[in-house]
Enzyme design. Structure first.
Site, short mmCIF file in Angstrom:
data_model
loop_
_atom_site.label_atom_id
_atom_site.label_comp_id
_atom_site.label_asym_id
_atom_site.label_seq_id
_atom_site.Cartn_x
_atom_site.Cartn_y
_atom_site.Cartn_z
N SER A 1 0.82 -1.22 0.00
CA SER A 1 0.00 0.00 0.00
C SER A 1 0.85 1.26 0.00
O SER A 1 1.86 1.35 0.69
CB SER A 1 -0.90 0.00 1.24
OG SER A 1 -1.47 1.28 1.42
N TYR B 1 -2.77 0.17 9.76
CA TYR B 1 -2.89 -0.41 8.42
C TYR B 1 -1.59 -0.21 7.62
O TYR B 1 -1.07 -1.14 7.00
CB TYR B 1 -4.07 0.22 7.68
CG TYR B 1 -4.16 -0.16 6.23
CD1 TYR B 1 -4.58 -1.44 5.86
CD2 TYR B 1 -3.82 0.73 5.22
CE1 TYR B 1 -4.65 -1.81 4.53
CE2 TYR B 1 -3.89 0.37 3.88
CZ TYR B 1 -4.30 -0.89 3.55
OH TYR B 1 -4.37 -1.26 2.23
C1 UD2 Z 1 -5.17 4.20 1.92
C2 UD2 Z 1 -4.00 4.16 0.92
C3 UD2 Z 1 -4.44 3.37 -0.32
C4 UD2 Z 1 -5.00 2.00 0.03
C5 UD2 Z 1 -6.15 2.22 1.00
C6 UD2 Z 1 -6.83 0.94 1.46
C7 UD2 Z 1 -2.93 6.32 1.34
C8 UD2 Z 1 -2.55 7.64 0.75
N1 UD2 Z 1 -3.64 5.50 0.52
O1 UD2 Z 1 -6.20 4.93 1.31
O2 UD2 Z 1 -3.35 3.24 -1.21
O3 UD2 Z 1 -4.02 1.17 0.59
O4 UD2 Z 1 -5.66 2.91 2.18
O5 UD2 Z 1 -7.91 1.27 2.27
O6 UD2 Z 1 -2.59 6.00 2.46
N2 UD2 Z 1 -12.73 10.29 3.06
C9 UD2 Z 1 -13.73 11.25 3.12
N3 UD2 Z 1 -15.02 10.82 3.22
C10 UD2 Z 1 -15.37 9.50 3.24
C11 UD2 Z 1 -14.33 8.53 3.17
C12 UD2 Z 1 -13.02 8.98 3.07
O7 UD2 Z 1 -13.48 12.46 3.12
O8 UD2 Z 1 -16.57 9.19 3.33
C13 UD2 Z 1 -11.34 10.78 2.91
C14 UD2 Z 1 -10.34 10.18 3.89
O9 UD2 Z 1 -10.31 10.89 5.10
C15 UD2 Z 1 -9.06 10.31 3.06
C16 UD2 Z 1 -9.52 10.15 1.61
O10 UD2 Z 1 -10.92 10.37 1.62
O11 UD2 Z 1 -8.51 11.60 3.21
C17 UD2 Z 1 -9.26 8.76 1.05
O12 UD2 Z 1 -9.75 7.82 2.00
P1 UD2 Z 1 -9.88 6.27 1.62
O13 UD2 Z 1 -10.38 5.56 2.84
O14 UD2 Z 1 -10.63 6.11 0.35
O15 UD2 Z 1 -8.39 5.86 1.28
P2 UD2 Z 1 -6.97 6.16 2.00
O16 UD2 Z 1 -6.40 7.38 1.41
O17 UD2 Z 1 -7.07 5.99 3.46
#
Ligand code: UD2
Length: 318
Positions: A120, A144
């Site tokens: 990831s 994670y």
């Molecule tokens: C992480 C990893 C990605 C993958 C994933 C698996 C990073 C940069 N990326 O994704 O590669 O491994 O984990 O789960 O670490 N958000 C909102 N509203 C919502 C849901 C999410 O604003 O309803 C935001 C959240 O706070 C974040 C962004 O959207 O800033 C992306 O969130 P995500 O859960 O889709 O993915 P992320 O970046 O944690």
């Protein structure tokens, strides 16, 4: 067993790898999935060519015979969520670390040709420089991220100490058809898709100016297959991204434009463990694996929206 194996093969990304393998000529594919987040419906187009073993990777005795002798194992099974790893750290650790260790052990003992591991982008944490290159020191910010990084370390140690060929691909925010939008832990774009089609605002955590390298699922599946074939890469780690970078505010506006609506998001508090900006440098993956993403963000969004729309139609018919 002489057929490829996909752990987490009933999941959103795993099933895309299964379909890609079959499209490239695999006669049959073995799927190992505990159906914690995977769904049989994800495999319906290829059901006749898939052997499904319902098992948890922590159950060594069950999975070892299924991977023995496989030419390649794509290891995509995981509990994939930053916030879930904070609310349920034990469950996430068990799946992401213990499960990965068991799988690598079974693969090594079973003479598997190569393991392609779904790592990831979260491993990078907040870097001072963008885009992020594989040579940067990892700085995980969540359980994670730490768990996925541990999997990478194990993959390269299995290559170094036990002669098991492994390649780790750091997935960058994968999205596309079949991503399940129904959980609070779902990927943000699947949640955005559901909201826009239901004409209601999403909740954005923080100011929405955090950015991601959103990568279309078919590009990631294609790269997995390339990583299975590439020469002289064992033990290495590569970015699996698109190379672009968009803020959440930008993506929501793009979706509104595509749908011809104007809906203001609701803003909530920032999420613990969140990385601020993410963008992949693709040079190493391009040079060593032949990575060449085909889908722009907009094209991926349009395809994914079409898929969710069709699902809505199916559900409303039944
Ligand atoms: C992480 C990893 C990605 C993958 C994933 C698996 C990073 C940069 N990326 O994704 O590669 O491994 O984990 O789960 O670490 N958000 C909102 N509203 C919502 C849901 C999410 O604003 O309803 C935001 C959240 O706070 C974040 C962004 O959207 O800033 C992306 O969130 P995500 O859960 O889709 O993915 P992320 O970046 O944690």
């Amino acid at each position: 067993m002489s057929q490829p194996v996909v752990t987490g093969g009933a999941g959103f990304i795993g099933s895309a790898v299964v379909r890609a393998l079959i499209a490239e000529g695999a006669a049959r594919v073995t799927v190992i999935d505990n159906f914690a987040t995977g769904r049989r419906a994800n495999l319906k187009e290829v059901a006749g060519q898939v052997d499904v073993l319902e098992a948890d990777l922590c159950d060594y005795e069950s999975i070892a015979p299924a991977v023995e002798g496989a030419p390649v194992v794509f290891h995509l099974a995981a509990i994939p969520s930053v916030p879930r790893s904070i609310t349920e750290p034990v469950l996430a650790h068990r799946s992401n670390v213990d499960g990965t260790f068991n799988l690598l052990l079974a693969a090594q003992r079973g003479g598997v040709g190569r393991v392609v591991y779904a790592a990831s982008s979260s491993a990078y944490g907040d870097t001072e420089v963008l885009p992020k290159t594989e040579s940067m020191a990892p700085r995980p910010k969540s359980p994670y991220a730490a768990q996925k990084l541990m999997g990478e370390y194990y993959a390269s140690v299995f290559a170094e100490c036990f002669g098991l060929e492994t390649v780790s691909l750091r997935f960058f925010n994968v999205f596309g058809p079949r991503q399940d939008p129904s959980s609070p832990y779902s990927g943000v774009l699947s949640i955005f898709m559901k909201c826009i089609l239901e004409r209601r605002p999403p909740t954005i955590y923080g100011d929405g100016e955090q950015s991601r390298d959103f990568t279309y699922v078919e590009d990631v599946a294609a790269l997995c297959l390339k990583a299975a074939q590439a020469g002289d890469v064992s033990g290495q780690v590569f970015n699996a991204g698109n190379g672009g970078r968009f803020t959440l505010n930008q993506v929501w506006r793009m979706l509104c434009e595509i749908e011809g609506v104007s809906i203001e998001p609701v803003y909530g508090p920032p999420r613990a463990g969140d990385v601020r900006h993410s963008q992949a440098d693709l040079s190493a993956a391009a040079a060593c694996l032949g990575h060449a993403p085909r889908f722009s963000l907009e094209e991926g969004l349009r395809r994914t929206l079409d898929w969710y729309r069709a699902q809505q139609f199916e559900t409303s018919k039944s």
